[in-house]
Scaffold this motif. Structure first.
Motif, mmCIF file in Angstrom:
data_model
loop_
_atom_site.group_PDB
_atom_site.id
_atom_site.type_symbol
_atom_site.label_atom_id
_atom_site.label_comp_id
_atom_site.label_asym_id
_atom_site.label_seq_id
_atom_site.Cartn_x
_atom_site.Cartn_y
_atom_site.Cartn_z
ATOM 1 N N ARG A 87 42.982 58.072 41.728
ATOM 2 C CA ARG A 87 43.294 57.455 40.857
ATOM 3 C C ARG A 87 42.957 56.243 40.765
ATOM 4 N N LEU A 88 42.656 55.752 39.521
ATOM 5 C CA LEU A 88 42.117 54.432 39.271
ATOM 6 C C LEU A 88 43.391 53.475 39.350
ATOM 7 N N GLY A 89 43.024 52.123 40.316
ATOM 8 C CA GLY A 89 44.435 51.420 39.791
ATOM 9 C C GLY A 89 43.921 50.270 39.290
ATOM 10 N N LYS A 90 44.694 48.721 38.884
ATOM 11 C CA LYS A 90 44.481 48.138 38.117
ATOM 12 C C LYS A 90 43.362 46.768 39.136
ATOM 13 N N THR A 91 42.703 46.466 38.252
ATOM 14 C CA THR A 91 42.202 44.998 38.944
ATOM 15 C C THR A 91 42.632 43.513 38.093
ATOM 16 N N LYS A 92 43.081 43.020 39.417
ATOM 17 C CA LYS A 92 43.885 41.591 38.303
ATOM 18 C C LYS A 92 42.930 40.471 39.516
ATOM 19 N N ILE A 93 42.360 39.771 38.893
ATOM 20 C CA ILE A 93 41.948 38.321 39.146
ATOM 21 C C ILE A 93 41.996 37.545 38.241
ATOM 22 N N PRO A 94 42.904 37.090 37.757
ATOM 23 C CA PRO A 94 43.679 36.345 36.417
ATOM 24 C C PRO A 94 42.692 34.354 36.781
ATOM 25 N N PHE A 95 41.724 34.855 37.795
ATOM 26 C CA PHE A 95 41.673 32.937 36.933
ATOM 27 C C PHE A 95 39.779 33.581 37.501
ATOM 28 N N SER A 96 39.268 32.344 37.524
ATOM 29 C CA SER A 96 37.712 32.306 37.254
ATOM 30 C C SER A 96 37.602 32.094 38.480
ATOM 31 N N LEU A 97 35.896 32.885 39.148
ATOM 32 C CA LEU A 97 35.251 32.616 40.540
ATOM 33 C C LEU A 97 34.468 31.979 40.605
ATOM 34 N N ASP A 98 33.999 31.404 39.616
ATOM 35 C CA ASP A 98 32.246 30.556 39.656
ATOM 36 C C ASP A 98 32.902 29.518 40.519
ATOM 37 N N ASN A 99 32.271 29.482 41.682
ATOM 38 C CA ASN A 99 31.814 27.933 42.546
ATOM 39 C C ASN A 99 32.902 28.194 43.703
ATOM 40 N N LYS A 100 33.942 29.574 43.825
ATOM 41 C CA LYS A 100 34.999 29.481 44.450
ATOM 42 C C LYS A 100 34.261 29.704 45.722
ATOM 43 N N LYS A 101 35.584 29.816 47.215
ATOM 44 C CA LYS A 101 34.890 30.244 47.842
ATOM 45 C C LYS A 101 36.333 31.642 48.206
ATOM 46 N N ALA A 118 33.246 46.288 46.108
ATOM 47 C CA ALA A 118 33.616 45.644 46.029
ATOM 48 C C ALA A 118 33.269 43.864 45.879
ATOM 49 N N MET A 119 32.132 43.711 46.211
ATOM 50 C CA MET A 119 30.701 42.850 46.628
ATOM 51 C C MET A 119 29.730 42.531 45.398
ATOM 52 N N ASP A 120 29.751 44.093 44.432
ATOM 53 C CA ASP A 120 29.086 43.948 43.645
ATOM 54 C C ASP A 120 30.397 43.477 41.931
ATOM 55 N N ALA A 121 31.136 44.162 42.522
ATOM 56 C CA ALA A 121 32.735 44.263 41.247
ATOM 57 C C ALA A 121 32.535 42.110 41.048
ATOM 58 N N LEU A 122 32.698 41.728 42.274
ATOM 59 C CA LEU A 122 33.252 40.183 42.701
ATOM 60 C C LEU A 122 32.729 38.879 41.446
ATOM 61 N N ILE A 123 31.501 39.898 41.463
ATOM 62 C CA ILE A 123 29.896 38.929 41.134
ATOM 63 C C ILE A 123 29.693 39.244 39.771
ATOM 64 N N ASP A 124 30.818 40.751 39.255
ATOM 65 C CA ASP A 124 30.321 40.908 37.822
ATOM 66 C C ASP A 124 31.803 39.194 37.163
ATOM 67 N N PHE A 125 32.273 39.207 38.478
ATOM 68 C CA PHE A 125 33.558 38.252 37.585
ATOM 69 C C PHE A 125 33.074 36.369 37.443
ATOM 70 N N GLY A 126 32.049 36.774 37.826
ATOM 71 C CA GLY A 126 31.720 35.172 38.250
ATOM 72 C C GLY A 126 30.595 35.044 38.574
ATOM 73 N N ARG A 127 30.722 33.669 39.260
ATOM 74 C CA ARG A 127 29.053 33.641 40.396
ATOM 75 C C ARG A 127 29.820 32.736 42.192
ATOM 76 N N ARG B 35 37.023 40.718 30.930
ATOM 77 C CA ARG B 35 36.174 39.905 31.801
ATOM 78 C C ARG B 35 34.818 39.457 30.319
ATOM 79 N N GLU B 36 34.351 38.780 31.469
ATOM 80 C CA GLU B 36 32.943 38.022 30.569
ATOM 81 C C GLU B 36 31.764 38.967 30.615
ATOM 82 N N ILE B 37 31.884 39.922 31.769
ATOM 83 C CA ILE B 37 30.509 40.697 31.638
ATOM 84 C C ILE B 37 31.686 42.049 31.689
ATOM 85 N N LYS B 38 31.247 42.336 30.524
ATOM 86 C CA LYS B 38 32.448 44.006 30.241
ATOM 87 C C LYS B 38 31.848 44.695 30.462
ATOM 88 N N LYS B 39 31.169 45.248 30.963
ATOM 89 C CA LYS B 39 30.758 46.562 32.721
ATOM 90 C C LYS B 39 30.390 46.689 33.394
#
Lengths: 182, 308
Positions: A87-101, A118-127, B35-39
């Motif tokens: 069952r798919l749960g909600k992802t909530k990352i309500p802040f930018s991950l750019d340049n964050k540790k 999880a790492m693949d997903a995080l990288i889709d949210f920023g760098r 998301r910015e990357i919508k995929k």
């Protein structure tokens, strides 16, 4: 039908709490404080541990660090190989991950496939500037070149055993148990 | 958790549990579109064919975006540019598409039952994107998701559906779905636009818009489908709008926190006045479109399985 599965408690409430306290200090030590630090818990066990770590860290250093929730289902490598869909749960990352540790938090590190997803997903949210991994239990048997930065307890296990982290928030009790498979 | 179905053909054959599973899964998919990357890579290597024998902007685009955001390959076929114009039958078209091994076929057709026919012929999953005046299940699901999002529940709500009920697959799918979920449905329209024995679907019937929307939590206005009307069922658009247009005045009869829905495309000033359609305090028309992508992502995700 009364098959006796042998169950062994390998860590109790106090043990879990001490581990998390130590990990909280280690995270702060390694990152030299909380600047640019964010926590991301992997659904579902990792989320509760992340919440506890967030609380502990805010008791040590002034200021609250952001906490995100990640569901890795859509990034699994076995999703189309099986007809069973978690069952798919909600992802909530309500802040930018750019340049964050980013400290990724999960309950058990096993094959490493969840963390890969999880790492693949995080990288889709920023760098992120850096991704670190904190787990309560490392049970070995890696199938990918992944290791944790912060480990509560190394628990050598055999492949036919099941390791589960029970937490008050979801199971009503804090304990880590090893169950022998049938 | 698994959807025990090969196809999504209509709301009539979905259970309450299945509807809840689809809606909850769709709520989790909403976030991806922000998301910015919508995929996400979930359906990499899967193929979805959108087979549209009728005009569509919203539904076709929505399915295409849903597939692409899940990393599937989506192919659009519209009848005007296909071999249908050379006289190929639906059955032959379907068999040929099946031979190219897609994973899902989404079909819209002017004939009721066309998706069911396809479902019995091909092994792939079929999603009904509207068949004649029969059903349009994905629209009903996105409507239910929008109602749940705005009202927190579906059960116990009074929902008025007004307009051309007889020609509306949206109305039919919503009536099947919403009554199953415990809502109270009233329908309104001129007698010529109400199917005979519609009461048997478990709805209350009014000929008057005011009576239907009094005390309503949700008002769903339907489009006057000029293209489906062989014989004229009302004297003029102007007369229709005088009696059945939702406007500033009659909306006061509904609850204060009423939400107004419309499946689109809107005939402005015919079934809904522009000031209501554009009023962000009650109109949720664009939320419906946004939720449509999430609902279709959920269905594609739940339907595309692997090998046994």
């Amino acid at each position: 039908m009364t098959k006796n599965k042998s169950t062994k408690i390998v860590m109790d409430k106090d043990g879990i709490d001490r581990c998390l306290t130590r990990i909280a200090y280690e995270i702060l030590e390694k990152n030299k404080g909380i600047e640019n630090l964010v926590l991301v818990g992997v659904r579902t066990g990792g989320v509760y541990l992340a919440e506890r770590l967030q609380k502990k860290i805010s008791c040590i250093e002034a200021g609250k660090i952001p906490l995100g929730i990640l569901d890795i289902t859509l990034y699994r490598d076995d999703i189309s190989a099986s007809n069973k869909k978690p069952r798919l749960g909600k992802t909530k990352i309500p802040f930018s991950l750019d340049n964050k540790k980013v400290v990724l938090i999960d309950d058990v590190l096993f094959t490493g496939r969840t963390i890969r997803a999880a790492m693949d997903a995080l990288i889709d949210f920023g760098r992120p500037k850096m991704i670190q991994l904190a787990v309560l239990i490392d049970r070995g048997h890696r199938e990918l070149p992944i290791r944790a930065d912060f480990v509560g307890k190394n628990l050598p296990s055999s492949l036919w055993e099941a390791v589960s982290v029970n937490l008050v928030e979801k199971n009503g009790v804090d304990e880590v148990v090893i169950e022998e498979g049938t | 958790m698994k959807l025990e179905k090969k196809d999504i053909l209509g709301m009539q054959d979905l259970s309450v549990d299945e509807i809840n599973l689809i809606l909850e899964t769709a709520e989790s998919f909403l976030e991806i579109s922000t998301r910015e990357i919508k995929k996400v890579p979930t359906l990499r290597g899967k193929t979805i064919i959108n087979l549209f024998f009728e005009a569509s902007t919203r539904t076709r685009t929505s399915f295409e975006i849903a597939g692409k955001r899940l990393s599937a390959d989506t192919i659009n076929i519209s009848s005007s540019t296909s071999s249908v114009v050379k006289g190929e039958t639906l059955i032959d078209t379907a068999r040929n598409l099946e031979a190219m091994n897609p994973d899902v076929i989404v079909i819209r057709h002017s004939a009721a039952g066309a998706p069911h026919l396809l479902s019995s012929l091909v092994k792939q999953s079929i999603i009904n994107a509207g068949d004649g005046a029969h059903e349009h299940p994905t629209q009903a699901l996105l409507d239910m998701m929008t109602i749940k999002e705005k009202k927190g529940r579906i059960s116990g709500l009074k929902i008025a559906i007004a307009g051309d009920i007889a020609h509306s697959r949206v109305a039919r799918s919503n009536i099947y779905g919403l009554t199953k979920m415990g809502a109270e449905i009233v329908v309104a329209g001129p007698a010529t636009m109400l199917p005979r024995n519609i009461e048997q679907m478990g709805v209350k019937v009014f000929n008057n818009l005011d009576d239907a929307i009094t005390g309503a939590d949700v008002v769903m206005m339907l489009r006057i489908q000029l293209e489906r009307q062989k014989q004229s069922v009302f004297p003029s658009l102007r007369e229709y709008s005088q009696h059945y247009c939702l406007n500033r005045h009659n909306i006061k009869l509904a609850k204060n926190d009423v939400i107004v829905m419309h499946p689109g495309p809107i005939n402005r000033g015919v079934e809904i006045s522009p000031d209501i359609a554009d009023d962000p305090s009650c109109s949720v028309i664009l939320n419906q479109v946004n939720n449509g992508v999430a609902v279709r992502m959920a269905l594609l995700y739940l339907l595309i399985g692997g090998h046994e």
